[in-house]
Write a protein that holds these residues in place. Sequence first.
Motif, mmCIF file in Angstrom:
data_model
loop_
_atom_site.group_PDB
_atom_site.id
_atom_site.type_symbol
_atom_site.label_atom_id
_atom_site.label_comp_id
_atom_site.label_asym_id
_atom_site.label_seq_id
_atom_site.Cartn_x
_atom_site.Cartn_y
_atom_site.Cartn_z
ATOM 1 N N PHE A 139 -1.620 9.089 -3.121
ATOM 2 C CA PHE A 139 -3.340 8.579 -2.115
ATOM 3 C C PHE A 139 -2.343 8.497 -0.695
ATOM 4 O O PHE A 139 -1.287 7.572 -0.791
ATOM 5 C CB PHE A 139 -3.364 7.855 -2.971
ATOM 6 C CG PHE A 139 -5.367 7.047 -2.043
ATOM 7 C CD1 PHE A 139 -5.926 8.534 -1.868
ATOM 8 C CD2 PHE A 139 -4.992 5.950 -2.143
ATOM 9 C CE1 PHE A 139 -7.466 8.364 -1.183
ATOM 10 C CE2 PHE A 139 -6.572 5.099 -1.796
ATOM 11 C CZ PHE A 139 -7.363 5.957 -1.712
ATOM 12 N N ASN A 173 -6.825 2.836 2.702
ATOM 13 C CA ASN A 173 -6.670 3.634 1.802
ATOM 14 C C ASN A 173 -6.953 2.672 0.309
ATOM 15 O O ASN A 173 -5.392 2.206 0.227
ATOM 16 C CB ASN A 173 -5.820 4.543 1.099
ATOM 17 C CG ASN A 173 -6.739 5.853 2.353
ATOM 18 O OD1 ASN A 173 -8.094 5.637 2.766
ATOM 19 N ND2 ASN A 173 -6.074 6.950 2.806
ATOM 20 N N ARG A 175 -6.077 0.938 -2.902
ATOM 21 C CA ARG A 175 -5.252 1.928 -4.278
ATOM 22 C C ARG A 175 -5.797 2.341 -4.839
ATOM 23 O O ARG A 175 -5.820 3.261 -6.233
ATOM 24 C CB ARG A 175 -3.390 1.428 -4.470
ATOM 25 C CG ARG A 175 -3.085 1.050 -3.034
ATOM 26 C CD ARG A 175 -2.361 1.733 -3.075
ATOM 27 N NE ARG A 175 -2.055 2.922 -3.262
ATOM 28 C CZ ARG A 175 -1.686 4.572 -2.167
ATOM 29 N NH1 ARG A 175 -1.576 4.624 -0.495
ATOM 30 N NH2 ARG A 175 -1.147 5.375 -2.288
ATOM 31 N N CYS A 213 -8.983 2.569 -5.652
ATOM 32 C CA CYS A 213 -10.369 3.371 -5.306
ATOM 33 C C CYS A 213 -10.656 4.037 -6.395
ATOM 34 O O CYS A 213 -9.743 5.469 -6.455
ATOM 35 C CB CYS A 213 -10.223 3.891 -3.758
ATOM 36 S SG CYS A 213 -12.014 4.653 -3.661
ATOM 37 N N ARG A 223 -10.565 7.938 -5.292
ATOM 38 C CA ARG A 223 -9.239 8.348 -4.624
ATOM 39 C C ARG A 223 -8.933 9.310 -4.282
ATOM 40 O O ARG A 223 -8.181 10.413 -4.619
ATOM 41 C CB ARG A 223 -8.227 7.019 -4.919
ATOM 42 C CG ARG A 223 -7.606 6.955 -6.629
ATOM 43 C CD ARG A 223 -6.806 6.194 -6.585
ATOM 44 N NE ARG A 223 -5.280 7.244 -6.376
ATOM 45 C CZ ARG A 223 -4.008 6.590 -6.212
ATOM 46 N NH1 ARG A 223 -3.870 5.258 -6.475
ATOM 47 N NH2 ARG A 223 -2.637 7.207 -6.191
#
Length: 337
Positions: free
Chosen positions: A48, A120, A122, A124, A127
């Motif tokens: 990601f 972003n 981590r 999420c 993701r």
Amino acid sequence: MSKAEVISVRPAWQQELAQAIRSPIELGERLGLPESWVNAHSRARELFPLMVTRHFVGLMEKGNIADPLLRQVMPSNEEYLEQEDFVTDPLVEQDNTTPGLLHKYHSRVLVILRGGCAINCRYCFRRHFPYSEHHFGRQQRSELLAYIQADTNINEVILSGGDPLLATDTQLSQLLTELESLPQLKRIRIHSRLPVVLPERLTPALAKRLGDSRLQAILVLHANHPREIAAELQQALVAWAQAGVTLFNQSVLLRGVNDNAQVLAALSEELFAAKVLPYYLHQLDKVKGASHFAVTDAEALTIGEQLRALLPGFLVPRLVREVAGEPSKTPLELTLK
Ligand code: SF4
């Protein structure tokens, strides 16, 4: 017009966004982190990508590899840990037949308005979400309007993502005009973490447009730690509240970030000073790559109890879990019966 002139007419938040940090090495250098530590973890960005705004980095403590804000964005080797119940689609959203639209709740429809974010996170739960299959363009907008008109139970539209505030003020205003024309709708809700990482995104013009709308406008912020409520953000939120936008916050309970009642109590106080009511404290959605953020249910309930002792009731967020297929968030204690 030269490229430089084109860039100069972009709103400040878009210019700042274009300068977001995407390299672990650059992040490490800015914060004075040990090079060996950065190198040991940076490979996980293949799982990601790293992305974080300079504003958010500016809120981190220099030299601290355990900083709770850094932990939310820095790739980690722990993301390679395999856990059977941590999956790519924890809320079973990806089989949805209407791209860009999720009708999980009886009276509310959720629109994936934008696929990207300005950070972003981590942990999420989206993701692994295939945003490219959920583009929201003109055609999807017409489909959304037709979908709402065909179901008179729907009275609220939730703009989600990614982050819906990546749409410009003009785009949001156009969509709002169309939604306002549907008499069945009462509310528009925007779920966004963007103001936390780019406070300039809370423009006065958008606040006015939302505040003047015939639809009641709600902004649900996503902040997890008291240090995320910077002075600029607090000022902008107060201005949005004064313009007539109702403000709530939801947080995710995260190990090593906010798994502590004192920290969460301080967050509630900071939010309320910015005219935001703490609304939900979510148990982590079990997304693949985020198991190191998980707090056990027993710990979560203890933290909830401690929060109730520290804060007046209206500042205690509801401790909930999202259960795939359920028509609303479920209070954590009910998921344990
Ligand atoms: S801002 Fe929200 S949607 Fe975007 S990565 Fe973070 S948690 Fe996910």
